[in-house]
Design an enzyme around this catalytic site. Structure first.
Site, PDB file in Angstrom:
ATOM      1  N   TYR A  84       0.853  -1.184   0.000  1.00 11.42           N
ATOM      2  CA  TYR A  84       0.000   0.000   0.000  1.00 11.42           C
ATOM      3  C   TYR A  84       0.886   1.231   0.000  1.00 11.42           C
ATOM      4  CZ  TYR A  84      -3.450   3.448   1.647  1.00 11.42           C
ATOM      5  OH  TYR A  84      -4.264   4.549   1.778  1.00 11.42           O
TER       6      TYR A  84
ATOM      7  N   ASP B  60       9.470   3.129  -0.345  1.00 10.57           N
ATOM      8  CA  ASP B  60       8.425   3.757   0.456  1.00 10.57           C
ATOM      9  C   ASP B  60       8.628   3.379   1.915  1.00 10.57           C
ATOM     10  OD1 ASP B  60       6.196   4.630   1.752  1.00 10.57           O
ATOM     11  OD2 ASP B  60       4.739   3.739   0.370  1.00 10.57           O
TER      12      ASP B  60
ATOM     13  N   LYS C 164       4.260   9.251   8.585  1.00  9.57           N
ATOM     14  CA  LYS C 164       4.041   8.680   9.918  1.00  9.57           C
ATOM     15  C   LYS C 164       5.026   9.228  10.968  1.00  9.57           C
ATOM     16  CE  LYS C 164       1.140   5.130   8.169  1.00  9.57           C
ATOM     17  NZ  LYS C 164       1.152   4.232   7.051  1.00  9.57           N
TER      18      LYS C 164
HETATM   19  C1  PLP Z   1       0.509   4.706   5.664  1.00  3.57           C
HETATM   20  C2  PLP Z   1       1.255   4.494   4.419  1.00  3.57           C
HETATM   21  C3  PLP Z   1       1.119   5.334   3.306  1.00  3.57           C
HETATM   22  C4  PLP Z   1       0.081   6.431   3.249  1.00  3.57           C
HETATM   23  O1  PLP Z   1       0.299   7.427   4.177  1.00  3.57           O
HETATM   24  P1  PLP Z   1      -0.936   8.382   4.571  1.00  3.57           P
HETATM   25  O2  PLP Z   1      -0.312   9.392   5.481  1.00  3.57           O
HETATM   26  O3  PLP Z   1      -1.955   7.512   5.218  1.00  3.57           O
HETATM   27  O4  PLP Z   1      -1.433   9.000   3.327  1.00  3.57           O
HETATM   28  C5  PLP Z   1       1.933   5.132   2.222  1.00  3.57           C
HETATM   29  N1  PLP Z   1       2.842   4.144   2.209  1.00  3.57           N
HETATM   30  C6  PLP Z   1       2.999   3.306   3.251  1.00  3.57           C
HETATM   31  C7  PLP Z   1       4.037   2.248   3.193  1.00  3.57           C
HETATM   32  C8  PLP Z   1       2.203   3.445   4.383  1.00  3.57           C
HETATM   33  O5  PLP Z   1       2.340   2.578   5.400  1.00  3.57           O
END
Ligand code: PLP
Length: 429
Positions: free
Chosen positions: A145, A240, A268
């Site tokens: 994701y 990511d 995060k």
């Molecule tokens: C949480 C997450 C996202 C999205 O971040 P948001 O702040 O919720 O938009 C993207 N990539 C990874 C790996 C994530 O865990």
């Protein structure tokens, strides 16, 4: 059963206002049934709902709260920043301070840009990678994701996995077809995609530890293999680290596995609980962004001074405290304890990297999304509620990672193990 009548009343009201009663899908408890708890307060490793019940929290706001709730230094930094001004829409020194801290963690970030969410970070990184290469296709992995931008809602794990929709309606097929998907931990898939789309792949994006289908570590050689393919084919390698950055090591999974992306996405933890995302990397790519270059990307609240203050306080504490050995020990204590139970209940598999872990209701290890989806989500849902009734707050879906923070104490972890043992007994004896 723990009673939560006030949460039920509030959820009824919220359902009149928000689709499904929430502002982000997995919060709605749809995968596990029942009413989501409305939380009122957090303190260290604990959260408290509006009915006054307390829980040991293993969600940690879905990753950001590595220092637990209301860490005094973080709270103080936020309050001090608020007093000075909530937003200016002009440069402030804190942006550079947080950028330098991010650079210390990820030394290959030559230039960085702040945004307000992980979604924005990834969406923008992909745009600039496409501009840099002049190519259109992107490669991602099923079950990874990367936020909810159109191109990335293809086989995207997490909430989508929970709701059984491989991809989202509303994403034009003409865009979705530019997103090629491979199986996680499968280099052969990537090789054949790259061969079939010779010289049209702009970038490859990966979660270096897949945390949106539970917790799936990269197999030895997987990340290095991706690095090699990207270098060989002139593909921008985007790592990511929105979840793993500052989580599994100060320098994220790239420090842990000694691999480097061309671009890195952060989110995060970098915002310490406030809405912050960032993407950065090679100068030659990043300098394509406006106003230096022509690739447009902007944000009214990007680099917000209050959010920057929360991020700075959090990263400074992490840098000084170096809690990663301690977090590893806590994680090991928890998963060793679970492993001992799994001996008696061989329907489970536990996977962990540092302070992120997942208990799969499936006997064999999970190496990809294709493995993960054969988990027994019905039994997970029962387990979730048995744990909640014993004061353990877990992510309300099988395909989410659980998080341990520096605020978790030995007794919290022991409480978790006792509750898990009782839950397993109820489920299987
Ligand atoms: C949480 C997450 C996202 C999205 O971040 P948001 O702040 O919720 O938009 C993207 N990539 C990874 C790996 C994530 O865990």
């Amino acid at each position: 059963m723990v009673a939560h009548p006030y949460s039920e009343i509030l959820f009824r009201r919220a359902r009149q206002l928000f689709p499904g009663g929430v502002n982000s899908p997995v919060r709605a408890f749809k995968a596990v049934g029942g009413t989501p708890l409305f939380l009122r307060q957090g303190n260290g490793s604990h959260v408290f709902d509006v009915d006054g019940n307390g829980y040991i929290d293993f969600v940690g706001s879905w990753g950001p709260l590595i220092l637990g709730h209301c860490h005094p230094q973080v709270t103080e930094a936020i309050v001090a920043a608020v007093r000075e001004g909530i937003s200016f829409g002009a440069p402030t020194p804190r942006e550079s301070t947080l950028a330098e801290l991010a650079q210390e963690a990820f030394p290959h970030i030559q230039k960085i840009r702040f945004v307000s969410s992980g979604t924005e970070a990834v969406m923008s990184a992909i745009r600039v990678a496409r501009a840099f290469t002049g190519r259109d296709h992107i490669i991602k992995f099923s079950g990874c994701y990367h936020g909810h931008a159109d191109s990335l809602l293809v086989k995207a794990g997490s909430g989508l996995a929970t709701f059984g929709t491989p991809s989202s309606p509303g994403v034009p097929p003409s865009l979705a077809e530019k997103t090629l998907t491979a199986r996680y931990n499968n280099l052969a898939d990537v090789e054949s995609l790259v061969a079939a789309h010779a010289d049209s792949v702009a970038c490859l994006i990966v979660e270096p530890i897949a945390g949106n289908m539970g917790c799936v570590p990269p197999q030895p050689g997987f990340l290095a293999g991706l690095r090699e393919i990207c270098t060989r084919r002139g593909i921008v390698f985007i790592i990511d680290e929105v979840m793993t950055g500052f989580r599994v090591a100060f320098g994220g999974a790239q420090e842990l596995y000694e691999v480097r992306g061309d671009l890195v996405c952060l989110g995060k933890i970098i915002g310490g609980g406030m809405p912050v995302g960032a993407f950065g990397g090679k100068e030659e790519i990043m300098n394509l962004l406006a106003p230096e270059g022509a690739v447009y990307q902007a944000g009214t609240l990007s680099g917000n001074p209050v959010a920057m203050a929360a991020g700075i306080a959090t990263l400074k504490i992490l840098k000084e405290l170096k809690p990663y050995r301690q977090l590893e020990q806590k994680g090991a204590f928890l998963t060793d304890g679970l492993q001992a139970l799994i001996h008696r209940y061989p329907y489970l598999c536990i996977q962990r990297v540092g302070s992120m872990f997942c208990l799969y209701f499936r006997p064999a290890p999970v190496r990809s999304f294709e493995d993960a989806i054969s988990s027994d989500t019905k039994t997970f849902a029962r387990f979730f509620h048995l744990m909640l009734d014993q004061g353990i707050y877990l992510p309300p879906a099988q395909f989410e990672a659980c998080f341990i923070s520096t605020a978790h104490e030995q007794q919290d972890l022991e409480h978790f193990l006792d509750a898990a043992e009782r839950s397993f007994k109820t489920l299987w004896e």
